[in-house]
Design a protein around this motif. Structure first.
Motif, PDB file in Angstrom:
ATOM      1  N   VAL A 155       0.721  -1.020   0.050  1.00 20.92           N
ATOM      2  CA  VAL A 155      -0.098  -0.091   0.003  1.00 20.92           C
ATOM      3  C   VAL A 155       0.890   1.282   0.057  1.00 20.92           C
ATOM      4  N   ASP A 156       0.585   2.218  -1.036  1.00 19.37           N
ATOM      5  CA  ASP A 156       1.369   3.522  -1.044  1.00 19.37           C
ATOM      6  C   ASP A 156       0.760   4.181   0.441  1.00 19.37           C
ATOM      7  N   ALA A 157       1.713   4.713   0.909  1.00 20.45           N
ATOM      8  CA  ALA A 157       1.460   5.518   2.365  1.00 20.45           C
ATOM      9  C   ALA A 157       2.110   6.833   2.387  1.00 20.45           C
ATOM     10  N   GLY A 159       3.455  10.244   1.856  1.00 17.77           N
ATOM     11  CA  GLY A 159       3.361  11.483   1.065  1.00 17.77           C
ATOM     12  C   GLY A 159       1.740  11.329   0.473  1.00 17.77           C
ATOM     13  N   GLN A 160       1.095  10.318   0.604  1.00 25.00           N
ATOM     14  CA  GLN A 160      -0.096  10.291   0.166  1.00 25.00           C
ATOM     15  C   GLN A 160      -1.225  10.792   0.996  1.00 25.00           C
ATOM     16  N   PRO A 161      -2.428  11.346   0.457  1.00 26.26           N
ATOM     17  CA  PRO A 161      -3.387  11.920   1.161  1.00 26.26           C
ATOM     18  C   PRO A 161      -4.025  10.456   1.950  1.00 26.26           C
ATOM     19  N   PHE A 162      -4.294  10.996   3.307  1.00 27.96           N
ATOM     20  CA  PHE A 162      -4.888   9.911   4.347  1.00 27.96           C
ATOM     21  C   PHE A 162      -6.029   9.181   3.498  1.00 27.96           C
ATOM     22  N   ASP A 163      -6.096   7.940   3.714  1.00 24.31           N
ATOM     23  CA  ASP A 163      -7.216   7.113   3.038  1.00 24.31           C
ATOM     24  C   ASP A 163      -7.590   6.170   4.054  1.00 24.31           C
ATOM     25  N   HIS A 167      -5.292   2.964   4.950  1.00 25.54           N
ATOM     26  CA  HIS A 167      -4.483   3.603   6.219  1.00 25.54           C
ATOM     27  C   HIS A 167      -5.178   3.353   7.483  1.00 25.54           C
ATOM     28  N   THR A 181      -2.416  14.398   5.320  1.00 26.37           N
ATOM     29  CA  THR A 181      -1.502  13.531   4.638  1.00 26.37           C
ATOM     30  C   THR A 181      -0.718  12.570   5.544  1.00 26.37           C
ATOM     31  N   VAL A 182      -0.320  11.515   4.752  1.00 29.44           N
ATOM     32  CA  VAL A 182       0.375  10.572   5.636  1.00 29.44           C
ATOM     33  C   VAL A 182       2.021  11.125   5.679  1.00 29.44           C
ATOM     34  N   GLU A 185       5.326   5.952   7.882  1.00 34.47           N
ATOM     35  CA  GLU A 185       4.752   4.640   8.088  1.00 34.47           C
ATOM     36  C   GLU A 185       5.451   4.060   9.057  1.00 34.47           C
TER      37      GLU A 185
END
Length: 217
Positions: A155-157, A159-163, A167, A181-182, A185
């Motif tokens: 899973v991309d974490a 720098g990615q918007p929190f989902d 997440h 934003t994450v 990790e």
């Protein structure tokens, strides 16, 4: 059936009659009129015409008890055969599902047996820390290759918007971001094709109060 062949029988006792014959006739007529008060007037045939005999309806053909028993037995036999076929189908399907699951599990386990072999070789081999680290890195790449072939992706974490569907936020902090934003990790998350195996445990940066005020200006 005669009009007088019912529960209410009208009888004239001539011996007990003390009047004339005319009075006896009048009493008989009155008795007949009283008896016919509840009947439709136009349903009675004329006095000088005898009613035609009514033909008896043909009785319904009787069903033989042996025929009924034979039909019930045949129906019960078909029902039992259907239930038996369904039970055999259910058992066969369960066996096939178990066999397919064991086949898939066996393939995955066979892949990881190779990982165990490399770990044992790394422990038995001599050398310094650098050699041991190199061996661990090779085993890690092998494991990732196995997961990739099985449709497992990370899973991309960061720098990615929190989902929240990918997440799991275990902590948050203020930051210069417009959206949650994450930023860190703590534990990787994994997907199997489109199904989430495990969410990524992350730290989320939230828009600060100062940033919101600046945006308002």
């Amino acid at each position: 059936m005669s009009d007088f062949e019912d529960e209410d029988t009208y009888e004239l006792d001539l011996d007990a009659t003390t009047g004339s014959v005319e009075s006896v006739i009048d009493d008989a007529v009155a008795a007949v009129d009283r008896h016919r008060e509840g009947a439709a007037p136009d349903t009675d045939p004329p006095a000088d015409v005898e009613p035609e005999p009514i033909a008896a309806a043909d009785p319904a053909p009787a069903t033989s008890p042996s025929a009924d028993a034979g039909g019930d037995a045949a129906l019960r036999d078909r029902l039992m055969r259907t239930l038996a076929d369904f039970d055999n189908f259910r058992k066969r399907t369960e066996r096939e599902i178990k066999a397919a699951r064991r086949s898939v599990e066996g393939e995955v386990l066979a892949d990881f047996v190779g990982v165990i072999d490399n770990l044992e070789r790394a422990l038995q081999a001599g050398g310094g820390v650098d050699e041991l680290k190199l061996g661990v890195e090779m085993i890690l790449r092998q494991k990732r290759d196995i997961l990739s072939r099985r449709g497992v992706t990370r899973v991309d974490a960061v720098g990615q918007p929190f989902d929240p569907t990918l997440h799991e936020a275990v902590s948050r902090e203020e930051g210069e971001v417009e959206l949650p934003t994450v930023v860190t990790e703590l534990q990787a998350g994994y997907l199997h094709h489109d199904r989430l195996l495990r969410p990524a445990m992350v730290v989320v940066a939230m828009p600060g109060a100062g940033g919101a005020a600046d945006d308002a200006d």
